[in-house]
Design a protein around this motif. Structure first.
Motif, PDB file in Angstrom:
ATOM      1  N   ASN A  34       0.803  -1.219   0.000  1.00 53.95           N
ATOM      2  CA  ASN A  34       0.000   0.000   0.000  1.00 53.95           C
ATOM      3  C   ASN A  34       0.843   1.279   0.000  1.00 53.95           C
ATOM      4  OD1 ASN A  34      -2.278  -1.626   0.126  1.00 53.95           O
ATOM      5  ND2 ASN A  34      -2.435  -1.483   2.352  1.00 53.95           N
ATOM      6  N   ASP A  35       1.978   1.259   0.692  1.00 52.69           N
ATOM      7  CA  ASP A  35       2.683   2.513   0.973  1.00 52.69           C
ATOM      8  C   ASP A  35       4.093   2.637   0.405  1.00 52.69           C
ATOM      9  OD1 ASP A  35       0.485   3.316   2.542  1.00 52.69           O
ATOM     10  OD2 ASP A  35       1.281   2.247   4.286  1.00 52.69           O
ATOM     11  N   TYR A  36       4.753   1.528   0.109  1.00 58.31           N
ATOM     12  CA  TYR A  36       6.193   1.585  -0.140  1.00 58.31           C
ATOM     13  C   TYR A  36       6.575   2.532  -1.270  1.00 58.31           C
ATOM     14  CZ  TYR A  36      11.034   0.139  -0.893  1.00 58.31           C
ATOM     15  OH  TYR A  36      12.397   0.143  -1.041  1.00 58.31           O
ATOM     16  N   PHE A  37       5.833   2.513  -2.372  1.00 58.79           N
ATOM     17  CA  PHE A  37       6.236   3.364  -3.498  1.00 58.79           C
ATOM     18  C   PHE A  37       5.803   4.812  -3.348  1.00 58.79           C
ATOM     19  CE2 PHE A  37       5.421   5.099  -7.836  1.00 58.79           C
ATOM     20  CZ  PHE A  37       6.752   5.251  -8.191  1.00 58.79           C
ATOM     21  N   TRP A  38       4.571   5.059  -2.869  1.00 51.07           N
ATOM     22  CA  TRP A  38       4.030   6.413  -2.888  1.00 51.07           C
ATOM     23  C   TRP A  38       4.310   7.223  -1.632  1.00 51.07           C
ATOM     24  CZ3 TRP A  38       3.160   8.790  -7.056  1.00 51.07           C
ATOM     25  CH2 TRP A  38       2.615   8.162  -8.170  1.00 51.07           C
ATOM     26  N   HIS A  39       4.412   6.586  -0.481  1.00 50.67           N
ATOM     27  CA  HIS A  39       4.500   7.351   0.764  1.00 50.67           C
ATOM     28  C   HIS A  39       5.883   7.990   0.907  1.00 50.67           C
ATOM     29  CE1 HIS A  39       4.056   8.503   4.957  1.00 50.67           C
ATOM     30  NE2 HIS A  39       2.769   8.174   4.883  1.00 50.67           N
ATOM     31  N   ASP A  40       5.886   9.257   1.375  1.00 44.81           N
ATOM     32  CA  ASP A  40       7.150   9.987   1.525  1.00 44.81           C
ATOM     33  C   ASP A  40       8.093   9.334   2.526  1.00 44.81           C
ATOM     34  OD1 ASP A  40       6.476  11.886  -0.336  1.00 44.81           O
ATOM     35  OD2 ASP A  40       5.601  13.276   1.119  1.00 44.81           O
ATOM     36  N   ALA A  41       7.549   8.513   3.432  1.00 47.13           N
ATOM     37  CA  ALA A  41       8.404   7.838   4.401  1.00 47.13           C
ATOM     38  C   ALA A  41       9.413   6.927   3.723  1.00 47.13           C
ATOM     39  CB  ALA A  41       7.548   7.022   5.376  1.00 47.13           C
ATOM     40  N   TYR A  42       9.092   6.454   2.503  1.00 52.02           N
ATOM     41  CA  TYR A  42       9.975   5.542   1.775  1.00 52.02           C
ATOM     42  C   TYR A  42      10.652   6.230   0.580  1.00 52.02           C
ATOM     43  CZ  TYR A  42       7.513   1.929   4.426  1.00 52.02           C
ATOM     44  OH  TYR A  42       6.981   1.162   5.425  1.00 52.02           O
ATOM     45  N   GLY A  43      10.618   7.554   0.550  1.00 52.89           N
ATOM     46  CA  GLY A  43      11.158   8.268  -0.602  1.00 52.89           C
ATOM     47  C   GLY A  43      12.611   7.961  -0.906  1.00 52.89           C
ATOM     48  N   ASP A  44      13.430   7.754   0.124  1.00 53.70           N
ATOM     49  CA  ASP A  44      14.862   7.517  -0.072  1.00 53.70           C
ATOM     50  C   ASP A  44      15.221   6.036  -0.073  1.00 53.70           C
ATOM     51  OD1 ASP A  44      15.407  10.233  -0.245  1.00 53.70           O
ATOM     52  OD2 ASP A  44      15.646  10.452   1.920  1.00 53.70           O
ATOM     53  N   TYR A  45      14.221   5.182  -0.157  1.00 50.33           N
ATOM     54  CA  TYR A  45      14.462   3.747  -0.228  1.00 50.33           C
ATOM     55  C   TYR A  45      14.516   3.319  -1.704  1.00 50.33           C
ATOM     56  CZ  TYR A  45      13.515   3.195   4.790  1.00 50.33           C
ATOM     57  OH  TYR A  45      13.576   3.264   6.158  1.00 50.33           O
ATOM     58  N   PRO A  46      15.206   2.233  -2.017  1.00 48.99           N
ATOM     59  CA  PRO A  46      15.319   1.826  -3.427  1.00 48.99           C
ATOM     60  C   PRO A  46      13.984   1.394  -4.011  1.00 48.99           C
ATOM     61  CG  PRO A  46      16.210   0.127  -1.987  1.00 48.99           C
ATOM     62  CD  PRO A  46      15.944   1.324  -1.120  1.00 48.99           C
ATOM     63  N   VAL A  47      13.711   1.795  -5.223  1.00 52.04           N
ATOM     64  CA  VAL A  47      12.484   1.385  -5.896  1.00 52.04           C
ATOM     65  C   VAL A  47      12.593  -0.097  -6.239  1.00 52.04           C
ATOM     66  CG1 VAL A  47      13.274   1.970  -8.241  1.00 52.04           C
ATOM     67  CG2 VAL A  47      10.827   1.985  -7.709  1.00 52.04           C
ATOM     68  N   VAL A  48      11.488  -0.816  -6.111  1.00 50.14           N
ATOM     69  CA  VAL A  48      11.422  -2.236  -6.474  1.00 50.14           C
ATOM     70  C   VAL A  48      10.148  -2.452  -7.291  1.00 50.14           C
ATOM     71  CG1 VAL A  48      12.738  -3.020  -4.454  1.00 50.14           C
ATOM     72  CG2 VAL A  48      10.232  -2.864  -4.321  1.00 50.14           C
ATOM     73  N   GLY A  49       9.929  -3.687  -7.711  1.00 44.79           N
ATOM     74  CA  GLY A  49       8.765  -3.959  -8.553  1.00 44.79           C
ATOM     75  C   GLY A  49       8.956  -3.449  -9.966  1.00 44.79           C
ATOM     76  N   ILE A  50      10.219  -3.328 -10.383  1.00 48.17           N
ATOM     77  CA  ILE A  50      10.567  -2.777 -11.695  1.00 48.17           C
ATOM     78  C   ILE A  50      11.114  -3.882 -12.585  1.00 48.17           C
ATOM     79  CG2 ILE A  50      12.025  -1.117 -12.923  1.00 48.17           C
ATOM     80  CD1 ILE A  50       9.907   0.148 -11.152  1.00 48.17           C
ATOM     81  N   THR A  51      10.571  -4.034 -13.770  1.00 48.27           N
ATOM     82  CA  THR A  51      11.096  -5.010 -14.715  1.00 48.27           C
ATOM     83  C   THR A  51      12.365  -4.469 -15.367  1.00 48.27           C
ATOM     84  OG1 THR A  51       9.874  -4.145 -16.631  1.00 48.27           O
ATOM     85  CG2 THR A  51       8.755  -5.785 -15.245  1.00 48.27           C
ATOM     86  N   TRP A  52      13.062  -5.354 -16.056  1.00 47.40           N
ATOM     87  CA  TRP A  52      14.259  -4.943 -16.801  1.00 47.40           C
ATOM     88  C   TRP A  52      13.891  -3.917 -17.877  1.00 47.40           C
ATOM     89  CZ3 TRP A  52      16.119  -5.798 -21.913  1.00 47.40           C
ATOM     90  CH2 TRP A  52      17.496  -5.620 -22.091  1.00 47.40           C
TER      91      TRP A  52
END
Length: 453
Positions: free
Chosen positions: A251-269
């Motif tokens: 729910n929150d990992y990508f959009w929430h500002d709390a995770y802004g400086d964390y590495p993006v995941v769920g990304i295909t090649w």
């Protein structure tokens, strides 16, 4: 004949007027080049190193025999691409699509900027009065030649988009914005969310490898066009771990500002490649706005050799970016974010990912080259590729081989996958909660080199 000789002499005299070369071969004098380090990147000086397993292959994979290779200099992101940085890409694509839809509707109903409302978002060429000679020429000769008839027309980015429904300027604007959201029947709790399937990035590139191998190919036939959905697959947090409660991350990992400086995941090649293309376009658009500014080199994914060379940080035969052979410091602290103990993900002070700039960087000032998230590289997996690759800038990327290399290990992996020589792969169209990426850019020039020490 005399007239021809006279004309040739006059042209030669005119050509030499105003020149300071005194008729000597001095070469074309361009602007003095000053290399500029890209923001957030580190310069990796080119050199030779021993690539592959220098110690025992405990897993018995035998896909990384040691060999000496040389790579050229390049810049590399100091950290993995973060959620905040990837959101900049997503928002750029979203805003571009919205602006295009607004401009097309304004064009269809005959609105121009002076009309206000949706007309403010009309194509810039809707009013040809202020166009340059070149812009008028391009408009008159190329408009309408693409599949939609709107290719090449310039969007008006001088006016800010309006996202507050209470401030929509007219019903036409509201109609366009309504198409970008999920329908009401797909919404709940009174919230309408973006239809992320509309977030598609279109780009094209030239397949240099194909053009070089097939000399008879036409230039236009070597140009590859791509259209990629760019929104991360947030459901990976659920699908990757059965019988596990990870809904908060979904729910929150990508959009929430709390995770802004964390590495993006769920990304295909493919999405990682699209991000690289966008980053190049975005930077060069800014360079064009600065008179006299040079265009920058393409941002791209690193080759497998570049990734391993950078991860080693100049250390030959090291097991990890910090040397090794242990995963703990002399103070008993873990050196990376991984799964150090069976079932105990939190033994290294982290349950999932950590901020991209965590732990100590290696000697090239690169963070988390081992652990946190595995990283896509621009290479296809072949167990025997080390046997036949070149020893200078080795690269194997077969378009027909969908198994793409991931390196570095992640927060859910054991120490073996954190070793800088360990190889792993995932399919190009797969997204995972433990795979991210970082980008590189070629260094202009060859004088920056460093022998391995």
């Amino acid at each position: 004949m005399k007239k021809f000789i006279l004309l040739t002499t006059v042209l030669a005299m005119l050509a030499s007027c105003g020149s300071n070369d005194r008729g000597e071969l001095t070469g074309v004098q361009g602007k003095k080049w000053h290399p500029e380090k890209p923001y957030g990147m580190e310069l990796i000086p080119g050199g030779a190193f021993i690539m592959g397993k220098a110690d025992d292959d405990l897993a018995g994979v035998q896909d990384a025999p040691a060999k000496t290779v040389t790579v050229r200099s390049f810049y590399m992101d100091a950290t993995e691409i973060t959620n905040s940085e990837y959101r900049q890409f997503v928002n750029w694509v979203r805003d571009s699509i919205v602006r295009m839809k607004l401009a097309v509707l304004a064009d269809e109903i005959g609105k121009i900027p002076d009309d206000g409302g949706i007309g403010e978002f009309a194509f810039k060429d809707a009013d040809t009065a202020n166009m340059s000679v070149y812009e008028k020429y391009m408009f008159q000769n190329y408009t309408g030649l693409g599949p939609t008839g709107y290719e090449g027309r310039k969007l008006n980015k001088d006016v800010d988009l309006i996202f507050d429904t209470a401030e929509y300027p007219d019903e036409w604007y509201a109609e366009v914005m309504d198409t970008m959201y999920l329908p009401l029947e797909a919404s709940y709790n009174g919230q309408r969310t973006w239809d992320v399937n509309k977030f598609k990035f279109q780009y094209s590139y030239m397949d240099i490898q194909e053009a070089a191998k097939n000399r008879g190919i036409k230039r236009e036939d070597a140009i590859v066009k791509e259209e990629i959905k760019i929104y991360p697959d947030t459901t990976v947090w659920i699908r990757d771990f059965a019988y596990s409660y990870n809904e908060p991350m979904h729910n929150d990992y990508f959009w929430h500002d709390a995770y802004g400086d964390y590495p993006v995941v769920g990304i295909t090649w493919q999405q990682a490649k699209a991000f690289c293309e966008w980053r190049t376009i975005n930077k060069n658009s800014y360079q064009k706005s600065r008179k006299g500014a040079a265009m920058v080199n393409t941002f791209r994914l690193p080759s497998e050799a570049e990734w391993e060379y950078a991860a080693r940080g100049g250390l030959q035969a090291a097991t990890y970016p910090w040397g090794g052979p242990y995963t703990k410091s002399d103070r008993g602290c873990f050196m990376a974010n991984f799964k150090p103990v069976r079932g105990d993900y939190a033994a290294d002070q982290a349950l999932y990912t950590v901020e991209a700039k965590s732990y100590e960087p290696n000697d090239y000032n690169l963070y988390n080259m081992s652990g946190n998230v595995s990283e896509w590289v621009n290479a296809s997996y072949d167990p025997s590729s080390y046997e036949y690759t070149s020893s200078i800038n080795p690269s194997v990327n077969d378009r027909d081989n969908k198994r793409k290399i991931v390196r570095g290990g992640s927060w859910k992996d054991v120490a073996y996958f954190l070793q800088v020589s360990s190889r792993d792969y995932e399919y190009a169209d797969s997204a995972r909660s433990y795979i991210g990426f970082r980008t590189v850019q070629d260094y202009m020039g060859t004088q920056v080199t460093k022998n391995g020490n």
